[in-house]
Design a protein around this motif. Structure first.
Motif, PDB file in Angstrom:
ATOM      1  N   UNK A   1      -6.179  -8.492   0.373  1.00  0.00           N
ATOM      2  CA  UNK A   1      -6.189  -9.773  -0.306  1.00  0.00           C
ATOM      3  C   UNK A   1      -5.576  -9.632  -1.706  1.00  0.00           C
ATOM      4  N   UNK A   2      -5.926  -8.568  -2.395  1.00  0.00           N
ATOM      5  CA  UNK A   2      -5.370  -8.368  -3.729  1.00  0.00           C
ATOM      6  C   UNK A   2      -3.875  -8.129  -3.673  1.00  0.00           C
ATOM      7  N   UNK A   3      -3.418  -7.392  -2.667  1.00  0.00           N
ATOM      8  CA  UNK A   3      -1.983  -7.163  -2.540  1.00  0.00           C
ATOM      9  C   UNK A   3      -1.253  -8.486  -2.372  1.00  0.00           C
ATOM     10  N   UNK A   4      -1.793  -9.382  -1.566  1.00  0.00           N
ATOM     11  CA  UNK A   4      -1.155 -10.682  -1.349  1.00  0.00           C
ATOM     12  C   UNK A   4      -1.067 -11.462  -2.664  1.00  0.00           C
ATOM     13  N   UNK A   5      -2.116 -11.417  -3.470  1.00  0.00           N
ATOM     14  CA  UNK A   5      -2.102 -12.139  -4.746  1.00  0.00           C
ATOM     15  C   UNK A   5      -1.107 -11.513  -5.723  1.00  0.00           C
ATOM     16  N   UNK A   6      -1.049 -10.191  -5.766  1.00  0.00           N
ATOM     17  CA  UNK A   6      -0.102  -9.527  -6.658  1.00  0.00           C
ATOM     18  C   UNK A   6       1.326  -9.640  -6.157  1.00  0.00           C
ATOM     19  N   UNK A   7       1.506  -9.651  -4.838  1.00  0.00           N
ATOM     20  CA  UNK A   7       2.854  -9.714  -4.273  1.00  0.00           C
ATOM     21  C   UNK A   7       3.533 -11.035  -4.595  1.00  0.00           C
ATOM     22  N   UNK A   8       2.769 -12.079  -4.760  1.00  0.00           N
ATOM     23  CA  UNK A   8       3.368 -13.357  -5.127  1.00  0.00           C
ATOM     24  C   UNK A   8       3.972 -13.308  -6.522  1.00  0.00           C
ATOM     25  N   UNK A   9       3.438 -12.452  -7.389  1.00  0.00           N
ATOM     26  CA  UNK A   9       3.941 -12.351  -8.761  1.00  0.00           C
ATOM     27  C   UNK A   9       5.089 -11.355  -8.879  1.00  0.00           C
ATOM     28  N   UNK A  10       4.888 -10.137  -8.376  1.00  0.00           N
ATOM     29  CA  UNK A  10       5.893  -9.084  -8.514  1.00  0.00           C
ATOM     30  C   UNK A  10       5.931  -8.254  -7.233  1.00  0.00           C
ATOM     31  N   UNK A  11       6.775  -8.676  -6.297  1.00  0.00           N
ATOM     32  CA  UNK A  11       6.814  -8.028  -4.989  1.00  0.00           C
ATOM     33  C   UNK A  11       7.409  -6.634  -5.065  1.00  0.00           C
ATOM     34  N   UNK A  12       8.379  -6.401  -5.953  1.00  0.00           N
ATOM     35  CA  UNK A  12       8.992  -5.068  -6.063  1.00  0.00           C
ATOM     36  C   UNK A  12       7.970  -4.013  -6.459  1.00  0.00           C
ATOM     37  N   UNK A  13       7.119  -4.360  -7.387  1.00  0.00           N
ATOM     38  CA  UNK A  13       6.109  -3.417  -7.838  1.00  0.00           C
ATOM     39  C   UNK A  13       5.109  -3.108  -6.715  1.00  0.00           C
ATOM     40  N   UNK A  14       4.770  -4.119  -5.958  1.00  0.00           N
ATOM     41  CA  UNK A  14       3.836  -3.915  -4.851  1.00  0.00           C
ATOM     42  C   UNK A  14       4.456  -3.085  -3.740  1.00  0.00           C
ATOM     43  N   UNK A  15       5.721  -3.295  -3.457  1.00  0.00           N
ATOM     44  CA  UNK A  15       6.350  -2.496  -2.390  1.00  0.00           C
ATOM     45  C   UNK A  15       6.513  -1.047  -2.835  1.00  0.00           C
ATOM     46  N   UNK A  16       6.696  -0.811  -4.134  1.00  0.00           N
ATOM     47  CA  UNK A  16       6.708   0.567  -4.638  1.00  0.00           C
ATOM     48  C   UNK A  16       5.370   1.245  -4.371  1.00  0.00           C
ATOM     49  N   UNK A  17       4.303   0.509  -4.609  1.00  0.00           N
ATOM     50  CA  UNK A  17       2.961   1.037  -4.374  1.00  0.00           C
ATOM     51  C   UNK A  17       2.779   1.399  -2.903  1.00  0.00           C
ATOM     52  N   UNK A  18       3.262   0.559  -2.008  1.00  0.00           N
ATOM     53  CA  UNK A  18       3.155   0.823  -0.574  1.00  0.00           C
ATOM     54  C   UNK A  18       3.998   2.032  -0.187  1.00  0.00           C
ATOM     55  N   UNK A  19       5.206   2.127  -0.737  1.00  0.00           N
ATOM     56  CA  UNK A  19       6.080   3.261  -0.427  1.00  0.00           C
ATOM     57  C   UNK A  19       5.440   4.572  -0.873  1.00  0.00           C
ATOM     58  N   UNK A  20       4.925   4.601  -2.095  1.00  0.00           N
ATOM     59  CA  UNK A  20       4.292   5.827  -2.586  1.00  0.00           C
ATOM     60  C   UNK A  20       3.037   6.155  -1.784  1.00  0.00           C
ATOM     61  N   UNK A  21       2.264   5.165  -1.422  1.00  0.00           N
ATOM     62  CA  UNK A  21       1.057   5.396  -0.635  1.00  0.00           C
ATOM     63  C   UNK A  21       1.366   5.948   0.741  1.00  0.00           C
ATOM     64  N   UNK A  22       2.340   5.358   1.417  1.00  0.00           N
ATOM     65  CA  UNK A  22       2.702   5.833   2.749  1.00  0.00           C
ATOM     66  C   UNK A  22       3.336   7.221   2.705  1.00  0.00           C
ATOM     67  N   UNK A  23       4.157   7.472   1.700  1.00  0.00           N
ATOM     68  CA  UNK A  23       4.757   8.797   1.558  1.00  0.00           C
ATOM     69  C   UNK A  23       3.681   9.841   1.280  1.00  0.00           C
ATOM     70  N   UNK A  24       2.743   9.513   0.426  1.00  0.00           N
ATOM     71  CA  UNK A  24       1.629  10.423   0.159  1.00  0.00           C
ATOM     72  C   UNK A  24       0.795  10.685   1.393  1.00  0.00           C
ATOM     73  N   UNK A  25       0.580   9.640   2.180  1.00  0.00           N
ATOM     74  CA  UNK A  25      -0.167   9.795   3.426  1.00  0.00           C
ATOM     75  C   UNK A  25       0.525  10.766   4.367  1.00  0.00           C
ATOM     76  N   UNK A  26       1.836  10.623   4.507  1.00  0.00           N
ATOM     77  CA  UNK A  26       2.586  11.515   5.397  1.00  0.00           C
ATOM     78  C   UNK A  26       2.532  12.950   4.878  1.00  0.00           C
ATOM     79  N   UNK A  27       2.691  13.137   3.579  1.00  0.00           N
ATOM     80  CA  UNK A  27       2.655  14.488   3.017  1.00  0.00           C
ATOM     81  C   UNK A  27       1.289  15.133   3.190  1.00  0.00           C
ATOM     82  N   UNK A  28       0.234  14.375   2.961  1.00  0.00           N
ATOM     83  CA  UNK A  28      -1.120  14.912   3.136  1.00  0.00           C
ATOM     84  C   UNK A  28      -1.380  15.227   4.605  1.00  0.00           C
TER      85      UNK A  28
END
Length: 71
Positions: A1-28
């Motif tokens: 829910x918070x991602x949806x609210x933040x994505x409406x304001x600054x989607x690039x920043x939110x997609x960076x967060x998702x990219x880093x999270x998924x990359x970290x998940x794969x590395x771990x």
């Protein structure tokens, strides 16, 4: 829910967060797979490798979306 609210304001920043999270998940996940390789049976190994491949494809798609947002 918070991602949806933040994505409406600054989607690039939110997609960076998702990219880093998924990359970290794969590395771990890969590091855990490497560390416990001899203690895991075949089926979990296949599942974890398949999951790494799927998430890596998602990260690639997210990078493409991020690049299209710049243009």
């Amino acid at each position: 829910m918070q991602f949806y609210l933040f994505a409406n304001k600054d989607f690039r920043r939110c997609i960076n967060f998702i990219i880093y999270g998924n990359t970290g998940f794969v590395l771990i996940l890969l590091s855990l797979l490497y560390y416990f390789w001899n203690e895991i049976s075949l089926l979990p190994k296949i599942y974890m490798l398949f999951e790494c491949i799927i998430v890596s494809i998602l990260v690639y798609i997210e990078f493409k979306v991020k690049q299209s947002l710049r243009n």
